[in-house]
Design an enzyme around this catalytic site. Structure first.
Site, PDB file in Angstrom:
ATOM      1  N   TYR A  19       0.915  -1.136   0.072  1.00 28.52           N
ATOM      2  CA  TYR A  19      -0.228  -0.170   0.167  1.00 28.52           C
ATOM      3  C   TYR A  19       0.908   1.308  -0.002  1.00 28.52           C
ATOM      4  O   TYR A  19       0.839   2.073   0.989  1.00 28.52           O
ATOM      5  CB  TYR A  19      -1.048  -0.059   1.220  1.00 28.52           C
ATOM      6  CG  TYR A  19      -1.992  -1.179   0.899  1.00 28.52           C
ATOM      7  CD1 TYR A  19      -3.013  -0.793   0.151  1.00 28.52           C
ATOM      8  CD2 TYR A  19      -1.734  -2.487   1.264  1.00 28.52           C
ATOM      9  CE1 TYR A  19      -4.254  -1.720  -0.116  1.00 28.52           C
ATOM     10  CE2 TYR A  19      -2.976  -3.365   1.112  1.00 28.52           C
ATOM     11  CZ  TYR A  19      -4.018  -2.967   0.417  1.00 28.52           C
ATOM     12  OH  TYR A  19      -5.074  -3.736   0.113  1.00 28.52           O
ATOM     13  N   TYR A 147     -11.336  -8.601   6.114  1.00 35.20           N
ATOM     14  CA  TYR A 147     -10.090  -8.260   5.384  1.00 35.20           C
ATOM     15  C   TYR A 147      -9.746  -9.675   4.924  1.00 35.20           C
ATOM     16  O   TYR A 147      -9.647 -10.681   5.776  1.00 35.20           O
ATOM     17  CB  TYR A 147      -9.055  -7.722   5.988  1.00 35.20           C
ATOM     18  CG  TYR A 147      -8.047  -7.440   5.131  1.00 35.20           C
ATOM     19  CD1 TYR A 147      -7.818  -6.591   3.798  1.00 35.20           C
ATOM     20  CD2 TYR A 147      -6.821  -8.448   5.284  1.00 35.20           C
ATOM     21  CE1 TYR A 147      -6.739  -6.762   2.934  1.00 35.20           C
ATOM     22  CE2 TYR A 147      -5.640  -8.457   4.106  1.00 35.20           C
ATOM     23  CZ  TYR A 147      -5.861  -7.643   3.190  1.00 35.20           C
ATOM     24  OH  TYR A 147      -4.825  -7.568   2.338  1.00 35.20           O
ATOM     25  N   ASP A 248     -11.588 -17.654   7.792  1.00 29.43           N
ATOM     26  CA  ASP A 248     -10.136 -17.248   7.598  1.00 29.43           C
ATOM     27  C   ASP A 248      -9.616 -17.023   8.916  1.00 29.43           C
ATOM     28  O   ASP A 248      -9.558 -15.939   9.385  1.00 29.43           O
ATOM     29  CB  ASP A 248     -10.434 -15.827   6.821  1.00 29.43           C
ATOM     30  CG  ASP A 248      -9.237 -15.212   6.547  1.00 29.43           C
ATOM     31  OD1 ASP A 248      -8.226 -15.760   7.025  1.00 29.43           O
ATOM     32  OD2 ASP A 248      -9.199 -14.413   5.570  1.00 29.43           O
ATOM     33  N   LYS A 277      -0.061 -16.616   7.394  1.00 29.52           N
ATOM     34  CA  LYS A 277       0.855 -15.444   8.425  1.00 29.52           C
ATOM     35  C   LYS A 277       1.899 -16.224   9.375  1.00 29.52           C
ATOM     36  O   LYS A 277       2.944 -16.705   8.844  1.00 29.52           O
ATOM     37  CB  LYS A 277      -0.118 -14.773   9.007  1.00 29.52           C
ATOM     38  CG  LYS A 277      -0.875 -13.704   8.093  1.00 29.52           C
ATOM     39  CD  LYS A 277      -1.168 -12.183   8.584  1.00 29.52           C
ATOM     40  CE  LYS A 277      -1.156 -11.061   7.695  1.00 29.52           C
ATOM     41  NZ  LYS A 277      -2.577 -11.036   7.270  1.00 29.52           N
TER      42      LYS A 277
END
Ligand SMILES: *Cc1c(COP(=O)(O)O)cnc(C)c1O
Length: 429
Positions: A19, A147, A248, A277
């Site tokens: 980003y 998200y 998720d 992750k």
């Protein structure tokens, strides 16, 4: 060894960051090494890490056991294609993951990033219903403020109004959304907490392949913690309306919320689960999608009888070996006590923020501490304030948050929380 940092100047002009914009005049720091809970910058300064490199480095950096596992695998076979070939690191890791995740999850698809594991989960759900002769079930229902990643399928189930993905809304598949649960973690949902979800399911279940959610903690969409009761209700509604449930756990998995997986807070099992992750302890990129025998058998025995996905670097042996070593480290450690101690440290350490006029809310769950401000921070101001305070904290929007490595000690945690209080109070953010 001298390093004139030419590479760092090159980076600013040519390399994209998450980003980011090329040439944006935002603070960025050259990091040269990392060890334990400390990052070392090129000028020699050491920063205490409050981010675990975005939920990943749960054992801290440069861990000898992780390095040994990767080193040993490197000697024999860093990578080999996974089509038509099998290897022990993938099989052993798969076995371990099946043992520690909820019982009904029995098969594992290895992907190279969290976003891809979400794409895989969505494709599994669609293929499942295709093979059940209900090909019209192609849409997904989710809650706002979620998200799930940056690829197109994943983006389509991220919060539809958040600035992040609005730009692509015309070409994203149109999914179904309901408001995020308003019942807070640890509290009951007053009345019918999942009413909106029930209504949407009742009306649209014939087109819905799956409900997809982050269990208990909504991460990058706002760092909100919601009631386990809601999650339980979602599971029973999915059963009632014949819709799969995708959880998720990419951010929440491997202990971060105090349970090994966040779905354990609600005592429920998803039909499909994504992990990523911290899977490799922050060393390599690896994610996975687990599913039940019902889903895998249906896909495997259906038409075309193959699951239609297969990344080039699927089940990379180095990453699988790192993940196995990371799991062993985690499960052999007193991780529950560590998370509990971090939770207490975050609660006590961040409490003074509650008194500050800039602060809207302070919330803590497991090894996650969040200070929500009344206004978005100015990164140009706040980032150097944190670095000057000797800590690595990277806020986004209105959120200043901490999720340190599990191995952090009381003094370092105290330095982190004190820095947050100090910076929020004094830095011109
Ligand atoms: C980070 C994250 C993803 C995306 O994972 P990547 O590895 O960045 O692609 C998906 N879902 C959740 C909940 C995440 O936190």
């Amino acid at each position: 060894m001298s390093d004139n940092l030419d590479w760092f100047e090159f980076d600013k002009r040519h390399i994209w960051h998450p980003y980011s914009a090329i040439g944006a005049d935002l603070p960025s720091y050259p990091v040269v090494s990392a060890d334990g809970v400390r990052l070392r910058l090129a000028d020699g300064r050491e920063l205490i890490d409050g981010m675990s490199s975005w939920w990943c480095a749960i054992h801290g950096y440069n861990h000898p056991q992780l390095k040994r596992a990767i080193g040993e695998q490197l000697e024999s076979m860093p990578h080999v294609m996974f089509g038509g070939l099998a290897h022990k690191p993938a099989a052993e890791l798969g076995k371990r993951l099946i043992e520690i995740t909820p019982g009904p999850l029995q098969t594992v698809f290895f992907a190279d990033s969290g976003s891809v594991s979400v794409e895989v989960a969505m494709k599994m759900a669609i293929q499942y219903w295709h093979d059940k002769d209900q090909p019209e079930k192609q849409r997904f229902l989710t809650i706002r403020r979620g998200y799930h990643g940056d690829t197109f399928g994943a983006m389509s189930v991220c919060d539809p109004d958040a600035g992040m993905h609005a730009l692509f809304s015309e070409i994203l598949p149109k999914q179904l959304f309901v408001d995020a649960p308003s019942c807070y973690f640890g509290h009951p949902c007053k009345g019918d907490g999942a009413k909106a979800l029930r209504k949407k399911l009742k009306k649209n279940h014939a087109q819905i392949a799956a409900v997809i959610l982050e269990p208990i903690v909504q991460g990058a969409g706002g760092m909100r913690f919601y009631s386990a009761e809601y999650l339980k209700e979602v599971r029973s509604l999915c059963d009632q309306y014949g819709v799969l449930l995708i959880l998720d756990e990419i951010a929440t998995g491997f202990g971060r919320t105090g349970k090994l997986f966040a779905c354990e807070h609600a005592g429920i099992t998803p039909d499909i689960m994504c992990i990523g992750k911290s899977l490799t302890g922050g060393t390599m990129s690896l994610a996975a999608t687990l599913t039940t025998e019902e889903v895998s058998n249906t896909i495997s025995q259906g038409d075309p009888g193959l699951f239609m996905h297969g990344p080039t670097f699927m089940a990379n042996p180095l990453a699988c070996s790192a993940a196995l070593a990371s799991l062993e480290l985690l499960l052999d450690s007193p991780w529950q006590e560590r998370i509990k101690a971090i939770e207490l440290g975050l609660q006590n350490g961040l409490a003074p923020c509650r008194e500050l006029p800039q602060v809207d809310e302070v919330r803590v769950l497991g090894a996650i501490g969040v200070v929500e401000l009344k206004r978005p921070v100015d990164m140009k101001q706040i980032q150097p304030c944190f670095v000057d305070a000797g800590v690595w904290v990277r806020p986004f929007g209105k959120l200043v948050y901490l999720m340190p490595p599990y191995i952090i000690d009381g003094d370092d945690l105290n330095t982190l929380t004190s820095a947050v209080v100090e910076v929020v109070e004094r830095c011109p953010i």
